[in-house]
Design a protein around this motif. Structure first.
Motif, short mmCIF file in Angstrom:
data_model
loop_
_atom_site.label_atom_id
_atom_site.label_comp_id
_atom_site.label_asym_id
_atom_site.label_seq_id
_atom_site.Cartn_x
_atom_site.Cartn_y
_atom_site.Cartn_z
N THR A 119 0.85 -1.17 0.00
CA THR A 119 0.00 0.00 0.00
C THR A 119 0.89 1.23 0.00
O THR A 119 1.87 1.28 0.71
N ARG A 139 4.70 -0.72 2.47
CA ARG A 139 5.29 -1.90 3.08
C ARG A 139 6.25 -2.53 2.06
O ARG A 139 5.97 -2.54 0.87
N ASP A 182 -5.48 5.44 3.17
CA ASP A 182 -4.55 4.32 3.08
C ASP A 182 -3.35 4.48 4.02
O ASP A 182 -2.85 3.51 4.59
N TRP A 223 -3.40 6.25 6.93
CA TRP A 223 -3.94 6.09 8.28
C TRP A 223 -4.18 4.61 8.57
O TRP A 223 -3.91 4.12 9.66
N LYS A 224 -4.64 3.86 7.57
CA LYS A 224 -4.87 2.43 7.73
C LYS A 224 -3.56 1.70 8.03
O LYS A 224 -3.50 0.85 8.93
N LEU A 225 -2.51 2.03 7.29
CA LEU A 225 -1.20 1.42 7.55
C LEU A 225 -0.71 1.72 8.97
O LEU A 225 -0.20 0.83 9.67
N LYS A 248 -2.56 2.49 11.62
CA LYS A 248 -3.39 1.78 12.60
C LYS A 248 -3.04 0.29 12.65
O LYS A 248 -2.99 -0.28 13.74
N GLU A 249 -2.79 -0.32 11.50
CA GLU A 249 -2.40 -1.73 11.48
C GLU A 249 -1.10 -1.96 12.25
O GLU A 249 -0.98 -2.89 13.04
N GLU A 250 -0.13 -1.10 12.00
CA GLU A 250 1.17 -1.24 12.65
C GLU A 250 1.05 -1.00 14.16
O GLU A 250 1.65 -1.72 14.97
N ALA A 289 -1.63 -1.45 16.02
CA ALA A 289 -2.39 -2.53 16.63
C ALA A 289 -1.48 -3.71 16.99
O ALA A 289 -1.70 -4.40 17.98
N GLN A 290 -0.45 -3.93 16.19
CA GLN A 290 0.50 -5.00 16.48
C GLN A 290 1.42 -4.63 17.64
O GLN A 290 1.91 -5.49 18.35
#
Length: 178
Positions: free
Chosen positions: A3, A32, A88, A90-92, A94-96, A98-99
């Motif tokens: 992305t 990524r 896109d 902000w999504k990246l 948030k994903e990172e 969350a981990q």
């Protein structure tokens, strides 16, 4: 997953009533690599692999002030209002996050092993039931009038966002510590 996006970096909020100065901004992107690691692309197009986003105020402002750090810990960017980034990007982030971020929310205290420390707490959290060891009463901290932060013997943080929302028994236990 590959992305790519461009975002606007805000270092200071632009507040017309503020005497601290205008907002500083520049363009950046996130993607990524083939190993799934986050890559920061600065305004000059230089790529910084294996970057880490860090929420600067995870309890009081979990959706604001995100620092993006290089592998050596140097800050590459600081985003005041990440929700205003392109979807896109902000999504990246948030994903990172969350981990990386793990702060279970305590919903109920089932029991504690005693009135002196160290003591074992059995709790129900938003991530399921668990138990942890509390080393000291100093590890139960009031963040605001109703917010509580508990740090166990291994450094895991537990959050109570609204003390008044707990059942009476749980609330009494926490109030004894704070």
């Amino acid at each position: 997953m590959n992305t790519n996006g461009n975002g606007k970096l805000t270092v200071l909020s632009s507040d017309s009533n503020s005497s601290r100065g205008a907002a500083l901004s520049s363009k950046f992107g996130l993607t990524r690599d083939e190993w799934g690691q986050l890559v920061f692309i600065d305004s000059n197009g230089a790529k910084h692999a294996n970057v880490t986003p860090v929420v600067l105020f995870p309890i009081s402002e979990p959706d604001a002030w995100i620092s993006i750090r290089a592998g050596d810990g140097a800050e590459l960017a600081c985003v005041a209002e990440p929700h205003k980034l392109p979807a896109d990007v902000w999504k990246l982030l948030k994903e990172e996050l969350a981990q990386r971020e793990f702060v279970p929310v305590i919903e109920r205290i089932v029991r504690i092993s005693g009135n002196s420390e160290p003591c074992e707490w059995q709790v129900e959290t938003n991530r399921g039931p668990t138990q942890f060891l509390l080393k000291s009463e100093d590890d139960v901290r009031r963040i605001s009038d109703q917010q509580i932060l508990i740090v166990d013997a291994y450094g895991t943080r537990y959050h109570i966002p609204d003390l008044s929302a707990l059942d009476v028994k749980s609330r009494r236990i926490v109030e004894w510590y704070v």
